[in-house]
Motif scaffolding. Structure first.
Motif, PDB file in Angstrom:
ATOM      1  N   GLY A 175       0.825  -1.198   0.000  1.00  0.00           N
ATOM      2  CA  GLY A 175       0.000   0.000   0.000  1.00  0.00           C
ATOM      3  C   GLY A 175       0.860   1.249   0.000  1.00  0.00           C
ATOM      4  N   PHE A 176       1.919   1.195   0.805  1.00  0.00           N
ATOM      5  CA  PHE A 176       2.762   2.366   0.932  1.00  0.00           C
ATOM      6  C   PHE A 176       3.557   2.662  -0.340  1.00  0.00           C
ATOM      7  N   LEU A 180       4.089   6.128  -2.248  1.00  0.00           N
ATOM      8  CA  LEU A 180       5.431   6.682  -2.429  1.00  0.00           C
ATOM      9  C   LEU A 180       5.715   6.983  -3.896  1.00  0.00           C
ATOM     10  N   MET A 181       5.334   6.045  -4.770  1.00  0.00           N
ATOM     11  CA  MET A 181       5.569   6.249  -6.199  1.00  0.00           C
ATOM     12  C   MET A 181       4.784   7.449  -6.694  1.00  0.00           C
ATOM     13  N   ALA A 182       3.589   7.588  -6.180  1.00  0.00           N
ATOM     14  CA  ALA A 182       2.777   8.738  -6.570  1.00  0.00           C
ATOM     15  C   ALA A 182       3.488  10.029  -6.162  1.00  0.00           C
ATOM     16  N   TYR A 183       4.085  10.013  -4.985  1.00  0.00           N
ATOM     17  CA  TYR A 183       4.800  11.196  -4.510  1.00  0.00           C
ATOM     18  C   TYR A 183       6.015  11.508  -5.382  1.00  0.00           C
ATOM     19  N   PHE A 184       6.854  10.482  -5.630  1.00  0.00           N
ATOM     20  CA  PHE A 184       8.097  10.724  -6.381  1.00  0.00           C
ATOM     21  C   PHE A 184       7.848  11.027  -7.851  1.00  0.00           C
ATOM     22  N   LYS A 185       6.729  10.541  -8.382  1.00  0.00           N
ATOM     23  CA  LYS A 185       6.413  10.818  -9.793  1.00  0.00           C
ATOM     24  C   LYS A 185       6.434  12.314 -10.064  1.00  0.00           C
ATOM     25  N   GLY A 186       6.020  13.068  -9.077  1.00  0.00           N
ATOM     26  CA  GLY A 186       5.993  14.520  -9.248  1.00  0.00           C
ATOM     27  C   GLY A 186       7.374  15.147  -9.286  1.00  0.00           C
ATOM     28  N   TYR A 187       8.420  14.359  -8.907  1.00  0.00           N
ATOM     29  CA  TYR A 187       9.772  14.918  -8.831  1.00  0.00           C
ATOM     30  C   TYR A 187      10.781  14.184  -9.701  1.00  0.00           C
ATOM     31  N   THR A 188      10.297  13.437 -10.688  1.00  0.00           N
ATOM     32  CA  THR A 188      11.198  12.586 -11.471  1.00  0.00           C
ATOM     33  C   THR A 188      12.403  13.354 -12.009  1.00  0.00           C
ATOM     34  N   ASP A 189      12.212  14.598 -12.403  1.00  0.00           N
ATOM     35  CA  ASP A 189      13.314  15.368 -12.975  1.00  0.00           C
ATOM     36  C   ASP A 189      14.439  15.604 -11.983  1.00  0.00           C
ATOM     37  N   GLY A 190      14.062  15.739 -10.715  1.00  0.00           N
ATOM     38  CA  GLY A 190      15.068  16.068  -9.711  1.00  0.00           C
ATOM     39  C   GLY A 190      15.859  14.868  -9.213  1.00  0.00           C
ATOM     40  N   LEU A 191      15.378  13.669  -9.473  1.00  0.00           N
ATOM     41  CA  LEU A 191      16.055  12.479  -8.955  1.00  0.00           C
ATOM     42  C   LEU A 191      17.247  12.081  -9.818  1.00  0.00           C
ATOM     43  N   CYS A 192      18.261  11.468  -9.189  1.00  0.00           N
ATOM     44  CA  CYS A 192      19.406  10.994  -9.950  1.00  0.00           C
ATOM     45  C   CYS A 192      19.002   9.750 -10.756  1.00  0.00           C
ATOM     46  N   LEU A 224       7.253   5.075   5.321  1.00  0.00           N
ATOM     47  CA  LEU A 224       6.598   3.801   5.587  1.00  0.00           C
ATOM     48  C   LEU A 224       6.276   3.678   7.073  1.00  0.00           C
ATOM     49  N   PHE A 225       7.209   4.184   7.864  1.00  0.00           N
ATOM     50  CA  PHE A 225       7.036   4.102   9.305  1.00  0.00           C
ATOM     51  C   PHE A 225       5.691   4.673   9.764  1.00  0.00           C
ATOM     52  N   ASP A 226       5.248   5.710   9.066  1.00  0.00           N
ATOM     53  CA  ASP A 226       3.986   6.344   9.444  1.00  0.00           C
ATOM     54  C   ASP A 226       2.780   5.653   8.821  1.00  0.00           C
ATOM     55  N   HIS A 227       3.028   4.613   8.020  1.00  0.00           N
ATOM     56  CA  HIS A 227       1.930   3.921   7.360  1.00  0.00           C
ATOM     57  C   HIS A 227       1.905   2.429   7.681  1.00  0.00           C
ATOM     58  N   LEU A 228       2.427   2.069   8.839  1.00  0.00           N
ATOM     59  CA  LEU A 228       2.438   0.652   9.211  1.00  0.00           C
ATOM     60  C   LEU A 228       1.018   0.178   9.496  1.00  0.00           C
ATOM     61  N   CYS A 229       0.773  -1.105   9.175  1.00  0.00           N
ATOM     62  CA  CYS A 229      -0.529  -1.665   9.495  1.00  0.00           C
ATOM     63  C   CYS A 229      -0.616  -1.904  10.999  1.00  0.00           C
ATOM     64  N   MET A 230      -1.766  -2.167  11.516  1.00  0.00           N
ATOM     65  CA  MET A 230      -1.954  -2.292  12.960  1.00  0.00           C
ATOM     66  C   MET A 230      -1.037  -3.337  13.608  1.00  0.00           C
ATOM     67  N   PRO A 231      -0.980  -4.574  13.072  1.00  0.00           N
ATOM     68  CA  PRO A 231      -0.093  -5.567  13.722  1.00  0.00           C
ATOM     69  C   PRO A 231       1.375  -5.113  13.755  1.00  0.00           C
ATOM     70  N   CYS A 232       1.837  -4.505  12.667  1.00  0.00           N
ATOM     71  CA  CYS A 232       3.234  -4.053  12.609  1.00  0.00           C
ATOM     72  C   CYS A 232       3.468  -2.908  13.592  1.00  0.00           C
ATOM     73  N   ARG A 233       2.513  -2.022  13.649  1.00  0.00           N
ATOM     74  CA  ARG A 233       2.600  -0.870  14.545  1.00  0.00           C
ATOM     75  C   ARG A 233       2.671  -1.357  16.005  1.00  0.00           C
ATOM     76  N   GLU A 234       1.812  -2.334  16.299  1.00  0.00           N
ATOM     77  CA  GLU A 234       1.759  -2.851  17.665  1.00  0.00           C
ATOM     78  C   GLU A 234       3.052  -3.589  18.017  1.00  0.00           C
ATOM     79  N   HIS A 235       3.563  -4.344  17.045  1.00  0.00           N
ATOM     80  CA  HIS A 235       4.835  -5.056  17.246  1.00  0.00           C
ATOM     81  C   HIS A 235       5.925  -4.061  17.627  1.00  0.00           C
ATOM     82  N   PHE A 236       5.976  -2.981  16.883  1.00  0.00           N
ATOM     83  CA  PHE A 236       7.013  -1.973  17.117  1.00  0.00           C
ATOM     84  C   PHE A 236       6.858  -1.317  18.484  1.00  0.00           C
ATOM     85  N   GLU A 237       5.620  -0.992  18.834  1.00  0.00           N
ATOM     86  CA  GLU A 237       5.372  -0.348  20.130  1.00  0.00           C
ATOM     87  C   GLU A 237       5.833  -1.242  21.281  1.00  0.00           C
TER      88      GLU A 237
END
Length: 420
Positions: A175-176, A180-192, A224-237
């Motif tokens: 999902g993430f 992320l790809m949607a975000y970077f698509k807007g900056y393709t020119d700036g990426l190496c 990604l850290f801010d988009h963890l699913c519930m089980p992953c989030r709970e594991h980390f906590e």
RNA sequence: GUGGAUGUAGCUCAGUUGGCAGAGCACCGGGUUGUGGCCCCGGUUGUCGUGGGUUCAAGUCCCAUCAUCCACCCCA
């Protein structure tokens, strides 16, 4: 004749560095045993397929860093670039999951990656690899970090940082990635160029790029850290809670990523800025889908590797030899006949004795004894034989005394003499 | 795979505008017919990374090549 040298990136390990590595191994073995780990030795050469399936066929390691060749029967084989794949293979092949609920295993040995050498990086390098199979609870993640911190404390390495992160599971990652790809698509020119490629294959890696343009773009990107699913989030906590209960110091680095595809949830790295560009000397994480993906039962896993050469660079501790060094100096033909009997008497008592293999002047033998850091020198010549004595010289105190020429009581007398 | 730096004695390195290849350390022996570290005296050690080229002459200048180190990529 041209001298034959080691291959590029392959080296001899000797002297002080070898001592430091042995020291690290000894301390580590002690703690690993304390925490219930068993040592296992696995092959250095495996089928190439093993690494492709575990590490991931689009990773740099598999794509361009493996020592791969076809053996005489035409099969593709590779020197292991890391140990976890082989550990999982052994776990399944030996049927350990049918024998024990939890397997705690470690192995020590060389790994091979065809990379350009630099400070702290070689084509053949050594790791201690630690794996726990069968525990899904983050308690083990925290226990592993605690054990590492105890080992580091014991070898007196303190100038390091422990960074942790969660890379989620396939569900939250998929999902993430879209976001992320949607975000970077807007900056393709700036990426190496590299990051443009990464965008298609593994956009998470853009976070690793050191190109200033790319970092400024990814700095603002969703994490990604801010988009963890519930089980992953709970594991980390819960992981965090345990770390605090163990009183461990750590920092959360939301951009920390691993180069191998199999990691899920917890990832961590111990780094030091004394190491140059390759600053991670312990790294690992959780891999909950790897064992199943390798054809085994669904079994969670968690582990880490210690980079021995890198950690050795951080070890400052000096080694003081506690066992004394004895040296036998003989002058003349008759004295030389005592050499082997003296050797036998000392080895029987477990005392370390050295001597000159050639008949040299006493001065030369004394110089040699000194260069070997002898603590005590036994001197025997015609004079002493006549008087039925040995001279025992204390090299540090610069004093010497006489002892009876009796090989049966000699080692014991010397030991008493030293402890007086 | 890419870039930069460096290759001279076992080790660390010096070597001037091109003109006999050096120092320190280490090693060996002696100073003390049998006593180490410090000191003194003496001695051994080189395809100057390799292959070409320029030159009367190359460690030095030019080209190529190999190796090492550091960095990039990536990673323990």
């Amino acid at each position: 004749m041209e001298k034959i040298q080691t291959l590029r990136g392959f080296r001899d390990i000797l002297g002080d560095e070898r001592k430091k590595i042995s020291f690290i191994e000894n301390i580590s073995r002690r703690y690993l045993s304390l925490f219930g780990f068993s040592e296992i030795t696995i092959p250095v050469l495996e089928k190439t397929e093993l690494f492709i399936r575990s590490i991931g066929d689009t990773t740099d390691i598999v794509e361009k860093e493996m020592f791969t060749f076809t053996d005489r029967s035409g099969e593709s084989v590779s020197l292991r670039p890391e140990a976890t794949a082989g550990m999982v293979r052994a776990y399944l092949q030996e049927g350990l999951y049918t024998k024990e609920r939890v397997s705690k295993l470690f192995t020590i040995g060389p790994m091979f990656r065809h990379e350009r050498p630099q400070k702290g990086r070689f084509r053949e390098f050594h790791q201690i690899n630690v794996e726990v199979f069968g525990v899904g609870d983050p308690l083990i993640d925290a226990e592993l970090l605690w054990m590492v911190s105890l080992i580091l404390n014991e070898i007196e390495v303190s100038n390091y940082k422990c960074e942790i992160n969660s890379v989620g599971c396939p569900e939250c990652r998929e999902g993430f990635k879209k976001e992320l790809m949607a975000y970077f698509k807007g900056y393709t020119d700036g990426l190496c160029d590299d990051c443009v490629k990464r965008l298609q294959r593994n956009p998470l890696r853009i976070f690793d790029c050191k190109n200033t343009q790319c970092t400024s773009i990814s700095k603002e990107s969703p994490l990604l850290f801010d988009h963890l699913c519930m089980p992953c989030r709970e594991h980390f906590e819960r992981f965090l809670t345990y770390l605090k209960e163990f009183n461990l110091f750590f920092t959360i680095n939301k951009r920390l990523v691993r180069g191998l595809d199999y990691y899920t949830k917890t990832v961590f790295e111990f780094t030091s800025d004394e190491l140059g560009a390759q600053k991670a000397f312990v790294a690992g994480g959780r891999y909950d889908n790897l064992i199943e993906g390798m054809g085994g039962p669904a079994t969670p896993g968690c582990g880490f590797a210690i980079g021995m050469e890198r950690l050795a660079l951080l070890v400052k501790k000096e080694y003081t030899e506690t066992q004394p060094n004895f040296f036998f100096a003989y002058v003349g033909e008759e004295a030389r006949t005592y050499l082997i009997p003296v050797l036998k008497a000392f080895s029987k008592e477990g005392l370390r004795l050295r001597y000159s293999y050639e008949d040299k002047s006493l001065k030369s033998q004394m110089r040699y004894a000194d260069s070997l850091h002898a603590d005590y020198v036994l001197i025997l010549g015609d004079e002493e034989i006549g008087k039925k004595i040995f001279i025992v010289r204390d090299m540090k105190q610069k004093r010497q005394s006489e002892m009876p020429l009796d090989l049966i009581t000699l080692p014991q007398k010397i030991t008493e003499h030293i402890h007086r």
